[in-house]
Design a protein around this motif. Structure first.
Motif, PDB file in Angstrom:
ATOM      1  N   VAL A 123      14.817  62.746  36.381  1.00 28.43           N
ATOM      2  CA  VAL A 123      14.290  63.719  37.345  1.00 28.43           C
ATOM      3  C   VAL A 123      13.028  64.365  36.792  1.00 28.43           C
ATOM      4  O   VAL A 123      12.016  64.509  37.493  1.00 28.43           O
ATOM      5  CB  VAL A 123      15.345  64.796  37.669  1.00 28.43           C
ATOM      6  N   VAL A 124      13.089  64.768  35.521  1.00 30.14           N
ATOM      7  CA  VAL A 124      11.918  65.363  34.876  1.00 30.14           C
ATOM      8  C   VAL A 124      10.723  64.404  34.953  1.00 30.14           C
ATOM      9  O   VAL A 124       9.605  64.797  35.325  1.00 30.14           O
ATOM     10  CB  VAL A 124      12.225  65.695  33.401  1.00 30.14           C
ATOM     11  N   GLU A 125      10.961  63.150  34.634  1.00 29.58           N
ATOM     12  CA  GLU A 125       9.884  62.168  34.619  1.00 29.58           C
ATOM     13  C   GLU A 125       9.338  61.898  36.019  1.00 29.58           C
ATOM     14  O   GLU A 125       8.115  61.791  36.213  1.00 29.58           O
ATOM     15  CB  GLU A 125      10.371  60.874  33.966  1.00 29.58           C
ATOM     16  N   MET A 126      10.226  61.802  37.006  1.00 27.05           N
ATOM     17  CA  MET A 126       9.767  61.548  38.370  1.00 27.05           C
ATOM     18  C   MET A 126       8.943  62.712  38.906  1.00 27.05           C
ATOM     19  O   MET A 126       7.935  62.515  39.604  1.00 27.05           O
ATOM     20  CB  MET A 126      10.956  61.275  39.292  1.00 27.05           C
ATOM     21  N   ILE A 127       9.339  63.937  38.579  1.00 25.22           N
ATOM     22  CA  ILE A 127       8.575  65.096  39.045  1.00 25.22           C
ATOM     23  C   ILE A 127       7.212  65.143  38.366  1.00 25.22           C
ATOM     24  O   ILE A 127       6.181  65.404  39.007  1.00 25.22           O
ATOM     25  CB  ILE A 127       9.375  66.396  38.818  1.00 25.22           C
ATOM     26  N   LYS A 128       7.185  64.896  37.069  1.00 28.81           N
ATOM     27  CA  LYS A 128       5.914  64.904  36.349  1.00 28.81           C
ATOM     28  C   LYS A 128       4.960  63.843  36.905  1.00 28.81           C
ATOM     29  O   LYS A 128       3.755  64.072  37.047  1.00 28.81           O
ATOM     30  CB  LYS A 128       6.159  64.655  34.855  1.00 28.81           C
ATOM     31  N   LYS A 129       5.506  62.676  37.259  1.00 27.59           N
ATOM     32  CA  LYS A 129       4.664  61.576  37.713  1.00 27.59           C
ATOM     33  C   LYS A 129       4.239  61.696  39.173  1.00 27.59           C
ATOM     34  O   LYS A 129       3.238  61.088  39.582  1.00 27.59           O
ATOM     35  CB  LYS A 129       5.392  60.247  37.481  1.00 27.59           C
TER      36      LYS A 129
END
Length: 277
Positions: A123-129
């Motif tokens: 989730v963290v990675e998808m939001i950052k990207k």
């Protein structure tokens, strides 16, 4: 219906359950939807349900990808931009209570890493990207958490519970950061929902049915006396994705659990029965 006409939506974890129901509902409301998961056959079933709900073929972008792999995340995002042109809504639904035969405080450290990787880190990675694209559209993010986050304990699966608690706090933090750019972030916290969640953990279908029947029939588990349906949670996700209907809700985790988190075991029983009257 055209409630989301012209909107581009990514829904992760669409092979079954809440993700599938959410994708179908967005399609019914006219959205362009990227559906993603690891099981291509199940994603095809989801696609067929979306078409039956009124989606146009060109409004469905099917992406088979491993969400815990950075390359898989990039594939989901770039495929969406290429096929649909933009990102208006990100629904981080994918998650799992992974099992390896250990439980309680004996759960393995390897299980800890795997659980947090899918339930929190992805989730963290998808939001950052996707942040830059969501800022462009003044978009929405909805994370799917769980009442396992607490405050009541889930001793049999502490890593799952802790990963969802981390997701709730991350949702609050990101919501305050991104609202200054016009992006809203919220989450939903389902209780007991009939989704195939237990069979995904390796339990046979009969065992899942037995567990669901027990939970639904005991008011200390679900006061409403019935398990939720994936569609119940999908309606809430779509509501939180709709700026016209939920514009002043920011950084909240909306609970949908049939009353489960409102009771302690003692309070669920009739006082007259407890006293033998």
């Amino acid at each position: 219906m055209t409630r989301f006409s012209g909107k581009s939506v990514i829904v992760t974890g669409c092979s079954n359950g809440i993700g599938r129901a959410t994708a179908v509902l967005f399609s019914r409301y006219g959205a362009q939807v990227t559906i993603t998961g690891r099981d291509s056959e199940r994603l095809e079933v989801t696609k067929e349900k979306m078409l039956k709900a009124g989606a146009l073929p060109q409004n469905i972008n099917l992406v088979v990808a491993n969400l815990t792999d950075p390359n898989g995340q990039d594939h989901i995002i770039q495929s969406t931009l290429k096929a649909l042109g933009k990102i208006d809504v990100l629904v981080n639904n994918a998650g799992a209570n992974i099992v390896d035969g250990t439980s309680n405080t004996d759960q393995s450290i390897d299980l800890y890493h795997k659980t947090f990787q899918i339930n929190f880190q992805s989730v963290v990675e998808m939001i950052k990207k996707t942040k830059e694209y969501l800022i462009k559209t003044k978009g929405e993010i909805v994370n799917v958490s769980s009442i396992a986050a607490g405050p009541q304990a889930l001793p049999m699966a502490p890593y799952y519970a802790a990963s969802k608690a981390a997701l709730d706090q991350y949702t609050r933090c990101v919501a305050i950061d991104l609202i200054q750019y016009g992006v809203r972030v919220n989450s939903v916290s389902p209780g007991a929902v009939s989704t195939g969640f237990l069979t995904a953990m390796g339990l046979p279908e009969q065992a899942q049915q037995k567990a669901e029947s027990f939970i639904a029939s005991h008011k200390e588990c679900v006061p409403a006396g019935v398990l939720g349906k994936p569609e119940d949670i999908a309606e809430l996700i779509v509501f939180l994705s709709d700026r016209k209907r939920s514009s002043y809700i920011i950084g909240q985790s909306i609970v949908a659990d049939g009353g489960s988190t409102l009771v302690a075991g003692m309070h669920a029983h009739d006082l007259h029965d407890m006293l033998g009257l």
